[in-house]
Design a protein around this motif. Structure first.
Motif, short mmCIF file in Angstrom:
data_model
loop_
_atom_site.label_atom_id
_atom_site.label_comp_id
_atom_site.label_asym_id
_atom_site.label_seq_id
_atom_site.Cartn_x
_atom_site.Cartn_y
_atom_site.Cartn_z
N GLY A 58 91.66 22.31 67.08
CA GLY A 58 90.32 22.84 68.00
C GLY A 58 90.17 24.47 66.73
N GLU A 59 89.27 24.69 66.73
CA GLU A 59 89.49 26.17 66.29
C GLU A 59 89.22 27.62 67.07
N ASP A 60 89.98 27.17 68.44
CA ASP A 60 90.22 27.94 69.24
C ASP A 60 91.35 28.71 69.73
N LYS A 61 92.25 28.04 69.04
CA LYS A 61 93.04 27.91 69.32
C LYS A 61 93.79 29.08 69.47
N PRO A 62 93.42 29.80 67.25
CA PRO A 62 94.38 30.98 67.87
C PRO A 62 93.61 32.26 68.45
N LEU A 63 92.46 32.53 69.57
CA LEU A 63 92.33 33.40 69.86
C LEU A 63 93.06 33.28 71.76
N LYS A 64 93.00 31.83 71.66
CA LYS A 64 94.17 31.64 73.13
C LYS A 64 95.52 31.56 73.19
N TYR A 65 96.43 31.48 71.42
CA TYR A 65 97.43 31.50 71.16
C TYR A 65 97.67 32.88 70.66
N PRO A 66 97.05 33.99 70.80
CA PRO A 66 97.24 34.89 69.65
C PRO A 66 98.88 35.55 69.74
N SER A 67 99.73 35.68 69.85
CA SER A 67 100.52 36.21 70.33
C SER A 67 100.90 35.47 68.77
N VAL A 68 101.51 33.99 68.28
CA VAL A 68 101.98 34.01 67.08
C VAL A 68 101.43 33.83 66.03
N PHE A 69 100.22 33.46 65.68
CA PHE A 69 99.24 34.28 64.60
C PHE A 69 99.16 35.71 64.75
N PRO A 126 94.33 40.36 61.14
CA PRO A 126 93.23 40.77 59.52
C PRO A 126 94.32 40.88 58.43
N GLY A 127 93.51 39.86 57.70
CA GLY A 127 94.32 40.30 55.74
C GLY A 127 95.70 38.76 55.78
N VAL A 128 95.76 38.32 56.94
CA VAL A 128 96.94 36.86 56.97
C VAL A 128 96.65 36.32 56.05
N GLU A 129 98.19 35.56 55.30
CA GLU A 129 97.20 34.70 54.32
C GLU A 129 96.87 33.41 54.99
N ILE A 130 95.84 32.32 55.19
CA ILE A 130 95.11 30.84 55.14
C ILE A 130 95.59 29.97 54.51
N LEU A 131 96.15 28.96 54.66
CA LEU A 131 96.53 27.88 53.18
C LEU A 131 95.70 26.70 54.28
N PRO A 132 95.35 25.41 53.70
CA PRO A 132 94.78 24.85 54.38
C PRO A 132 95.34 23.40 53.48
N LEU A 133 95.73 22.60 53.97
CA LEU A 133 96.86 21.73 53.44
C LEU A 133 96.49 20.27 54.09
N SER A 134 96.58 18.95 53.56
CA SER A 134 96.94 17.80 53.71
C SER A 134 98.44 17.03 53.48
N CYS A 135 99.63 16.54 53.78
CA CYS A 135 100.54 15.99 53.65
C CYS A 135 100.22 14.51 53.39
N SER A 136 99.24 13.93 54.11
CA SER A 136 98.67 12.67 53.53
C SER A 136 98.01 13.21 52.23
N THR A 137 97.11 13.89 52.04
CA THR A 137 96.52 13.40 50.88
C THR A 137 97.26 14.12 49.31
N GLY A 138 97.99 15.41 49.38
CA GLY A 138 98.50 16.10 49.14
C GLY A 138 98.18 17.69 48.69
N ALA A 139 96.78 17.43 49.34
CA ALA A 139 95.65 18.82 48.78
C ALA A 139 96.53 20.06 49.22
#
Lengths: 223, 223
Positions: A144-155, A188-201
């Motif tokens: 779910g897309e809300d997790k960064p707001l709920k667990y801010p410290s690690v992000f 702000p400014g952190v690098e974000i990298l979407p990927l799938s280990c199943s498809t390799g994308a």
């Protein structure tokens, strides 16, 4: 001593050991990366994919943390690189002393890249510096897309956010744009990298990111 | 006092408050259930589906725990039942004192069923008794069948294991039989209930389980 004071003491003792680890990593030119996520977000699968892509003469090693079982180390050992399991026996995070102890018989000058796979927990591991060059947090699209707001410290503390399991996007109600906005609200400014280990994308981008970090550490290298 | 001794003291103080909560729940005939899982395993979605199925005159309430945000309470409030968010501000679990404090202005004799949605964390919440009649652990099929072995404590302490997001089974490498075997290795005889809130499959069994528990508490009810 009350709880808060004791926690501060534990964390400051942890920081002291983490600093000596960081100095040792710098001295030997070891790039240490600390992977953190919820249980089942794909840390081990990403490491499998990563180790598989490396040539056998590469100097890579892994410390895999879990509360119980040697499963992750067994999954990772088959690629031929040195792998050790750290079984915490109940503790909800890895700490610097565990890392120090498990590195005792590993010659760091033969490890250029050290992955630490933390215990699956999006909360507690964020508080414990392990001497790493960077924390990396994984968030799977099923969470779910809300997790960064709920667990801010690690992000906030991570240099890279990997959004995993993107192959499942058609089947889950995950708003990737909202997720990225939430991540950037926290960091702000952190690098974000979407990927799938199943498809390799996206895996190539991750491997490229790794190479970039390896180059970055060179000015720190004394050898 | 060292760390272990302090932790014991904190847990025994927590147990003392939990015991008074349990007595109060019994006195008022309140069935209290403590839902625990990793972040994003579907606790709030299950509660949405559950509240939606209840008639408006039912005496149900929810305490929703999170480190940050009121998101979950906002999602659950729209069903018209009393809902409160407990924002822990960094603490990785709910404790009995938080429950006691947030129940202070709720008349328990008007609550037959109280859901506590714990902080998303498969480790730490297992150690804190909240006075509940039962812990319920949720494991989503995206997390992998090995998790009960890696996080045994919460599976051992729960009366019910809900396997969530079964609609995603065709798309993920989850061996449900192995998952159930792993759960039963940790907790022989525990009830296991697979369901999907997207398709509704298994939700009836969950609602039936709830009704069964409500009946069970009747001998405890003093009113």
């Amino acid at each position: 001593m009350n709880h808060v004071a004791l926690e501060k003491k534990i964390l400051s003792e942890n920081d002291r050991i983490a600093t000596t680890l960081r100095d040792r990593f710098a001295e030997h030119g070891t790039l240490c990366l600390n992977l953190i996520s919820s249980p089942g977000s794909g840390k081990t699968t990403l490491l499998e994919r990563t180790l598989q892509s490396f040539s056998p003469d590469r100097h890579v090693a892994v410390l895999a943390g879990d509360i119980q079982t040697e499963n992750d180390a067994n999954r990772l050992k088959r690629f031929g690189f040195p792998v050790k399991q750290i079984t915490t026996g109940g503790t909800c995070h890895l700490d610097a002393r565990m890392i120090e102890r498990h590195l005792a018989d590993w010659p760091l000058d033969q490890i250029d890249l050290l992955f630490i796979e933390n215990v699956g927990n999006l909360v507690c591991p964020a508080s414990y510096d392990l001497g790493e060059a960077a924390k990396i947090v994984l968030l799977s699209v099923t969470e779910g897309e809300d997790k960064p707001l709920k667990y801010p410290s690690v992000f906030f503390k991570s240099e890279l956010v990997i959004i995993t399991k993107t192959d499942l996007l058609p089947y889950v109600p995950f708003d990737q744009q909202a997720a990225e906005e939430n991540i950037r609200r926290v960091h702000p400014g952190v690098e974000i990298l979407p990927l799938s280990c199943s498809t390799g994308a996206g895996v190539d981008r991750w491997l490229h990111w790794l190479e970039k970090q390896a180059v970055k550490t060179e000015p720190l290298v004394s050898k």
